[in-house]
Design an enzyme around this catalytic site. Structure first.
Site, short mmCIF file in Angstrom:
data_model
loop_
_atom_site.label_atom_id
_atom_site.label_comp_id
_atom_site.label_asym_id
_atom_site.label_seq_id
_atom_site.Cartn_x
_atom_site.Cartn_y
_atom_site.Cartn_z
N THR A 164 0.84 -1.22 0.00
CA THR A 164 0.00 0.00 0.00
C THR A 164 0.87 1.26 0.00
OG1 THR A 164 -0.23 -0.15 2.40
CG2 THR A 164 -2.04 -1.03 1.10
N ASP A 200 2.23 -8.54 -7.30
CA ASP A 200 2.74 -7.36 -7.98
C ASP A 200 4.23 -7.40 -8.37
OD1 ASP A 200 4.08 -6.85 -5.51
OD2 ASP A 200 2.35 -5.71 -4.77
N HIS A 213 0.10 -16.63 -4.65
CA HIS A 213 -1.04 -16.32 -5.52
C HIS A 213 -0.63 -15.94 -6.94
CE1 HIS A 213 -3.53 -15.47 -1.63
NE2 HIS A 213 -3.41 -16.76 -1.89
N CYS A 217 -1.12 -18.34 -22.70
CA CYS A 217 -2.23 -18.67 -23.59
C CYS A 217 -2.86 -19.96 -23.07
CB CYS A 217 -1.73 -18.87 -25.02
SG CYS A 217 -3.04 -19.52 -26.09
N CYS A 269 -2.34 -22.72 -26.26
CA CYS A 269 -1.05 -23.28 -26.67
C CYS A 269 0.06 -23.12 -25.63
CB CYS A 269 -0.60 -22.66 -28.00
SG CYS A 269 -0.02 -20.97 -27.83
N CYS A 283 -3.81 -14.59 -27.85
CA CYS A 283 -2.54 -15.15 -28.35
C CYS A 283 -2.55 -15.12 -29.87
CB CYS A 283 -2.43 -16.58 -27.84
SG CYS A 283 -0.97 -17.46 -28.40
N CYS A 332 -2.21 -17.55 -31.64
CA CYS A 332 -2.93 -18.75 -32.08
C CYS A 332 -4.44 -18.57 -31.97
CB CYS A 332 -2.49 -19.98 -31.27
SG CYS A 332 -3.28 -20.12 -29.65
N SER A 360 -4.39 -9.35 6.44
CA SER A 360 -5.51 -9.44 7.39
C SER A 360 -5.65 -10.87 7.91
CB SER A 360 -6.80 -8.99 6.70
OG SER A 360 -7.01 -9.75 5.54
P1 NAD Z 1 -5.98 -7.66 2.82
O1 NAD Z 1 -6.38 -6.53 1.95
O2 NAD Z 1 -7.02 -8.61 3.26
O3 NAD Z 1 -5.33 -7.07 4.15
C1 NAD Z 1 -4.32 -6.11 4.13
C2 NAD Z 1 -3.94 -5.84 5.57
O4 NAD Z 1 -2.81 -4.99 5.56
C3 NAD Z 1 -5.02 -5.16 6.39
O5 NAD Z 1 -5.11 -5.81 7.64
C4 NAD Z 1 -4.49 -3.70 6.56
O6 NAD Z 1 -4.83 -3.16 7.79
C5 NAD Z 1 -3.02 -3.92 6.46
N1 NAD Z 1 -2.25 -2.78 5.92
C6 NAD Z 1 -2.55 -1.99 4.87
N2 NAD Z 1 -1.56 -1.12 4.63
C7 NAD Z 1 -0.61 -1.35 5.58
C8 NAD Z 1 0.65 -0.77 5.87
N3 NAD Z 1 1.15 0.24 5.16
N4 NAD Z 1 1.35 -1.28 6.91
C9 NAD Z 1 0.87 -2.30 7.68
N5 NAD Z 1 -0.32 -2.88 7.45
C10 NAD Z 1 -1.05 -2.42 6.40
O7 NAD Z 1 -4.77 -8.38 2.12
P2 NAD Z 1 -4.31 -9.89 2.16
O8 NAD Z 1 -4.37 -10.42 3.55
O9 NAD Z 1 -3.03 -9.93 1.44
O10 NAD Z 1 -5.39 -10.69 1.32
C11 NAD Z 1 -5.95 -10.19 0.14
C12 NAD Z 1 -5.68 -10.94 -1.14
O11 NAD Z 1 -5.62 -9.95 -2.14
C13 NAD Z 1 -4.39 -11.65 -1.23
O12 NAD Z 1 -4.70 -12.94 -1.57
C14 NAD Z 1 -3.60 -10.99 -2.38
O13 NAD Z 1 -3.29 -11.96 -3.34
C15 NAD Z 1 -4.55 -10.06 -3.03
N6 NAD Z 1 -4.06 -8.68 -3.29
C16 NAD Z 1 -2.80 -8.46 -3.74
C17 NAD Z 1 -2.35 -7.15 -3.95
C18 NAD Z 1 -0.93 -6.93 -4.44
O14 NAD Z 1 -0.38 -7.78 -5.14
N7 NAD Z 1 -0.30 -5.81 -4.07
C19 NAD Z 1 -3.20 -6.08 -3.73
C20 NAD Z 1 -4.51 -6.34 -3.30
C21 NAD Z 1 -4.92 -7.66 -3.08
#
Ligand code: NAD
Length: 245
Positions: A32, A110, A125, A133, A136, A154, A156, A195
């Site tokens: 974030t 990401d 994940h 694709c 293929c 793709c 194809c 979370s």
């Molecule tokens: P979630 O959104 O359920 O929880 C995120 C947690 O992080 C929350 O508890 C929040 O309070 C906390 N948080 C947010 N910013 C923070 C910070 N700066 N410092 C400390 N804590 C912070 O996320 P999750 O548990 O990863 O589950 C959600 C699913 O969503 C995962 O399976 C993931 O694959 C996917 N997802 C991935 C991305 C990414 O790749 N960046 C983004 C969104 C969702």
């Protein structure tokens, strides 16, 4: 910085110095501070209004039924090609370089841990950077998906699918097993920015057998009571201060 937080970061630093096989397990909250929204914070994706909730759109059955709508949401809300690693990613890469950290296990898709320089990254994940694709098997990068209009195709004629685990899909067993092994052998487990509600990923912390379980999160989590140290703060700031990046 509040005094209590400073003391906790000092303890975290001491534990890091005394440990030799740290494992980090993280989620969307790790990114974030790089400008990528998580799912469950107040400003996260679940609290924005769409025609369908995110867990419906990014499910396997929705993808099969309505790939156009899936890709509209996915490209708009889940792809952040300009995002850069923040201090949390950089701190973890540094700990690995110093020989203290054995693996980063992430629920994120990401690619920011690798961008920061981490080598052993177990992506539970999948990743937006890998796309295949479905007919293929040809590989496509993120750029191809970003530049395509609507559903990426793709050469194809087949449909391209991101190598991302959608809801209703199973996790890669090999990665899950490697994650279990890393956690079992860890002398310190740092869990942050998750979370801890998405299973089976959230259940991984039960494999930890040591006495240094650290939870770093902005908010409370369901597992706070089992941790040896709970730090409520921004993970980039906390890890950045503890590791010195
Ligand atoms: P979630 O959104 O359920 O929880 C995120 C947690 O992080 C929350 O508890 C929040 O309070 C906390 N948080 C947010 N910013 C923070 C910070 N700066 N410092 C400390 N804590 C912070 O996320 P999750 O548990 O990863 O589950 C959600 C699913 O969503 C995962 O399976 C993931 O694959 C996917 N997802 C991935 C991305 C990414 O790749 N960046 C983004 C969104 C969702």
């Amino acid at each position: 910085m509040e005094e209590n937080l400073e003391k906790k970061i000092e303890l975290l630093k001491q534990w890091m110095e005394q440990s030799g096989s740290i494992v980090f397990f993280g989620g969307a909250g790790v990114s974030t501070e790089s400008g990528i929204p998580d799912f469950r914070s107040v400003d996260g994706l679940y609290n924005q209004t769409y025609k369908y909730p995110p867990e419906t759109i990014i499910s396997h059955s929705f993808y099969v039924r309505n790939p156009q709508e899936f890709y509209r949401f996915y490209k708009d809300r889940m792809l952040f090609p300009d995002a850069k690693p923040n201090r949390a990613h950089l701190a973890l890469a540094k700990l690995e370089q110093e020989g203290k950290l054995t693996a980063v296990i992430t629920q994120n898709i990401d690619g920011l841990h690798q961008a920061a320089g981490s080598k052993e990254v177990l992506e539970l994940h999948g990743s937006v950077h890998r796309n295949y694709c479905t007919r293929c098997g040809q590989f496509y990068d993120l750029d191809y998906v970003l530049k395509s209009e609507g559903v990426p195709r793709c050469s194809c004629g087949g449909t391209i699918k991101p190598d991302v685990v959608l809801y209703e899909e199973g996790l890669d067993n090999r990665i899950l097993q490697k994650s279990v092994n890393a956690i079992r052998n860890a002398d310190m487990l740092i869990v942050g920015g998750t979370s801890l509600v998405v299973y089976p990923a959230a259940g991984l912390i039960d494999y930890y057998q040591g006495k240094r379980l650290v939870l770093i999160n902005k908010d409370k989590t369901a597992r706070d009571s089992m941790a040896d140290l709970v730090i409520n703060g921004k993970i980039g700031e906390v890890l950045g201060a503890a590791v010195g990046v």
